[in-house]
Design an enzyme around this catalytic site. Structure first.
Site, short mmCIF file in Angstrom:
data_model
loop_
_atom_site.label_atom_id
_atom_site.label_comp_id
_atom_site.label_asym_id
_atom_site.label_seq_id
_atom_site.Cartn_x
_atom_site.Cartn_y
_atom_site.Cartn_z
N ASP A 51 -11.81 -9.56 6.26
CA ASP A 51 -12.28 -10.84 6.81
C ASP A 51 -13.40 -10.56 7.79
O ASP A 51 -13.71 -9.40 8.10
CB ASP A 51 -11.14 -11.60 7.49
CG ASP A 51 -10.52 -10.81 8.64
OD1 ASP A 51 -11.08 -10.86 9.74
OD2 ASP A 51 -9.49 -10.14 8.44
N GLU A 67 0.83 -1.20 0.00
CA GLU A 67 0.00 0.00 0.00
C GLU A 67 0.87 1.25 0.00
O GLU A 67 0.66 2.19 -0.78
CB GLU A 67 -0.90 -0.03 1.24
CG GLU A 67 -1.78 1.19 1.40
CD GLU A 67 -2.58 1.13 2.70
OE1 GLU A 67 -3.49 1.94 2.83
OE2 GLU A 67 -2.27 0.28 3.56
#
Length: 240
Positions: free
Chosen positions: A202, A15
């Site tokens: 998740d 990122e």
């Protein structure tokens, strides 16, 4: 007029690398074993850094941004586990506030999450930054649902349904991760507006280990698009 300088703390090397590649006039400073990439992006002065995992790394990183770079706002991006059924993988959570779920001074009569001898343990995010981020999500992340709510942080990767339910019941959190509330506390103590942005990777339950790798790449791509759009919004703003 105070010049704006935005600190961007990323959770993952990939990122930060993608954001760094967008910088103009790049300068690199290393402090506390962290590389701080300073330059301009979308017309804004920014400092991009990967803090490392966990609350201590995150707090040290935020303090360096305050002391050494004089940032006027901090944006923390990364991924998190959902604590609500309606928040699904790929969705975005923007912090209204952040709290450390593993702070435990119950032996002295404090509720879970309460930091003894501090006037607050529930650190409030910038409403202006949150509004900009909401608008930015509508522009660049049309396929993701966006939620504004409390983000929980602790030095634990939550992958147990019983623990997940305990967090949701006791704190009313929208998602859980390992850095945001520490950054929020450092920002609060330095009077710096902040926002935590989390892409859901998740469901913070027994499936977490399976979900995380599959959706990490998508979360990184979305966070990079979103940060760039927020910077464009901030460039137009006179308040943050």
């Amino acid at each position: 007029m105070i010049e704006k300088k935005i600190g961007i703390i990323g959770a993952m090397d990939e990122e930060v690398s993608k954001l760094k590649d967008c910088l103009e006039h790049l300068q690199v400073t290393t402090a506390a074993a962290m590389d701080f990439y300073e330059g301009s992006m979308c017309g804004m002065d920014v400092v991009i850094v990967r803090s490392g995992i966990g609350k201590v790394n995150a707090a040290i990183c935020a303090q360096i941004l305050a002391d050494r770079f004089g940032v006027t706002a901090i944006i923390n991006t990364g991924i998190a586990g959902s604590l609500k059924n309606e928040i699904n993988i790929g969705d975005i959570v923007l912090s209204t506030d952040a709290i450390q779920h593993d702070m435990d001074a119950a032996a002295f009569g404090y509720e879970p999450g309460v930091i003894p001898r501090m006037e607050t343990s529930d650190f409030q995010a910038s409403r202006e930054l949150m509004a900009m981020a909401e608008n930015s999500c509508k522009q660049v992340l049309k396929d993701s649902s966006v939620f504004c709510g409390r983000i929980l942080s602790g030095d634990q990767f939550i992958s147990d349904k019983q623990k997940k339910d305990w967090l949701a019941d006791n704190f009313g959190g929208y998602c859980t991760e390992m850095e945001g509330a520490a950054i929020a506390q450092a920002a609060y103590l330095n009077s710096i507006p902040f926002l935590i942005i989390r892409a859901i990777s998740d469901k913070a339950d027994d499936s977490a280990h399976m979900d995380y790798p599959a959706f990490e790449a998508m979360a990184i791509e979305n966070s990079v698009l979103l940060v760039k759009e927020i910077l464009k919004e901030m460039k137009k703003s006179s308040t943050v």
